[in-house]
Design a protein around this motif. Structure first.
Motif, PDB file in Angstrom:
ATOM      1  N   ASN A   1      28.661  47.467  54.758  1.00  0.00           N
ATOM      2  CA  ASN A   1      28.344  46.998  53.418  1.00  0.00           C
ATOM      3  C   ASN A   1      29.415  45.981  52.995  1.00  0.00           C
ATOM      4  N   THR A   2      29.178  45.233  51.937  1.00  0.00           N
ATOM      5  CA  THR A   2      30.099  44.201  51.463  1.00  0.00           C
ATOM      6  C   THR A   2      30.839  44.694  50.229  1.00  0.00           C
ATOM      7  N   LEU A   3      32.160  44.501  50.224  1.00  0.00           N
ATOM      8  CA  LEU A   3      32.972  44.815  49.049  1.00  0.00           C
ATOM      9  C   LEU A   3      33.482  43.520  48.437  1.00  0.00           C
ATOM     10  N   THR A   4      33.727  43.533  47.129  1.00  0.00           N
ATOM     11  CA  THR A   4      34.370  42.392  46.486  1.00  0.00           C
ATOM     12  C   THR A   4      35.715  42.837  45.943  1.00  0.00           C
ATOM     13  N   LYS A   5      36.666  41.924  45.985  1.00  0.00           N
ATOM     14  CA  LYS A   5      38.029  42.177  45.520  1.00  0.00           C
ATOM     15  C   LYS A   5      38.419  41.052  44.586  1.00  0.00           C
ATOM     16  N   THR A   6      38.856  41.378  43.374  1.00  0.00           N
ATOM     17  CA  THR A   6      39.285  40.378  42.400  1.00  0.00           C
ATOM     18  C   THR A   6      40.803  40.382  42.311  1.00  0.00           C
ATOM     19  N   TRP A   7      41.384  39.213  42.511  1.00  0.00           N
ATOM     20  CA  TRP A   7      42.830  39.025  42.398  1.00  0.00           C
ATOM     21  C   TRP A   7      43.094  38.306  41.081  1.00  0.00           C
ATOM     22  N   THR A   8      43.903  38.917  40.205  1.00  0.00           N
ATOM     23  CA  THR A   8      44.227  38.327  38.905  1.00  0.00           C
ATOM     24  C   THR A   8      45.618  37.707  38.956  1.00  0.00           C
ATOM     25  N   PRO A   9      45.854  36.641  38.141  1.00  0.00           N
ATOM     26  CA  PRO A   9      47.187  36.035  38.115  1.00  0.00           C
ATOM     27  C   PRO A   9      48.217  37.050  37.636  1.00  0.00           C
ATOM     28  N   ARG A  10      49.399  36.930  38.177  1.00  0.00           N
ATOM     29  CA  ARG A  10      50.484  37.815  37.785  1.00  0.00           C
ATOM     30  C   ARG A  10      50.953  37.420  36.387  1.00  0.00           C
ATOM     31  N   GLU A  11      51.058  38.409  35.490  1.00  0.00           N
ATOM     32  CA  GLU A  11      51.550  38.133  34.145  1.00  0.00           C
ATOM     33  C   GLU A  11      53.064  38.037  34.201  1.00  0.00           C
ATOM     34  N   GLU A  12      53.560  36.854  33.844  1.00  0.00           N
ATOM     35  CA  GLU A  12      54.999  36.635  33.896  1.00  0.00           C
ATOM     36  C   GLU A  12      55.614  36.830  32.516  1.00  0.00           C
TER      37      GLU A  12
END
Length: 154
Positions: free
Chosen positions: A117-128
């Motif tokens: 099956n296919t998974l999705t992964k969301t990468w968010t910007p690092r809060e500085e």
């Protein structure tokens, strides 16, 4: 017994043997070979690691150890893993780090078991957190202007 009755009898025996040797999965219409891909979370900050686990099933049961699995990542952090081998539970895990914000699509592939099956992964910007001078300079400037304006009034 007639030839027709013998054929029906032997076909029934063959079906029973097929169900015994392949398990209930084939009898229920499920795939004989199957890969299920899972992950703990679907959102991470950029620069952190993420692990997915492929579990291989044969006839509805864990396939066991030493089956080869390759993981493929498409999207903002594309990569293809080397071959990982399953453990005694039929599981193989893959960890990677996302260096770019965006969405990745992940699949597991096995020559014997096909594609998962296919998974999705969301990468968010690092809060500085702003550095001290970034916050302090505007605050000091406002306080300085306030003192100058108060001095002029006197």
């Amino acid at each position: 017994m007639s030839i027709k009755q013998n054929m029906i009898f032997y076909m029934g025996v063959a079906l029973i043997l097929l169900m015994i040797f392949t398990g209930n999965a084939a009898a229920n219409g499920e795939a004989l070979y199957n890969i299920i891909l899972t992950q703990d979370t679907d959102t991470n900050e950029v620069g952190t690691s993420h692990t997915v686990t492929a579990t291989l099933y044969y006839a509805g049961n864990n396939a066991g150890e030493d089956w080869g699995v390759t993981f493929e990542v498409y999207g903002f952090n594309p990569q293809t893993s080397g071959t990982y081998y399953t453990d005694g539970n039929g599981q193989a895990s893959f960890t990677y780090t996302g260096n770019n914000a965006g969405v990745d699509t992940i699949v597991a592939v096995s020559n014997e078991f096909g594609t998962s099956n296919t998974l999705t992964k969301t990468w968010t910007p690092r809060e500085e957190i702003p550095e001290f001078p970034t916050i302090a300079l505007p605050v000091i400037a406002v306080i300085g202007i306030a003192f100058v304006l108060m001095r002029r009034r006197e």
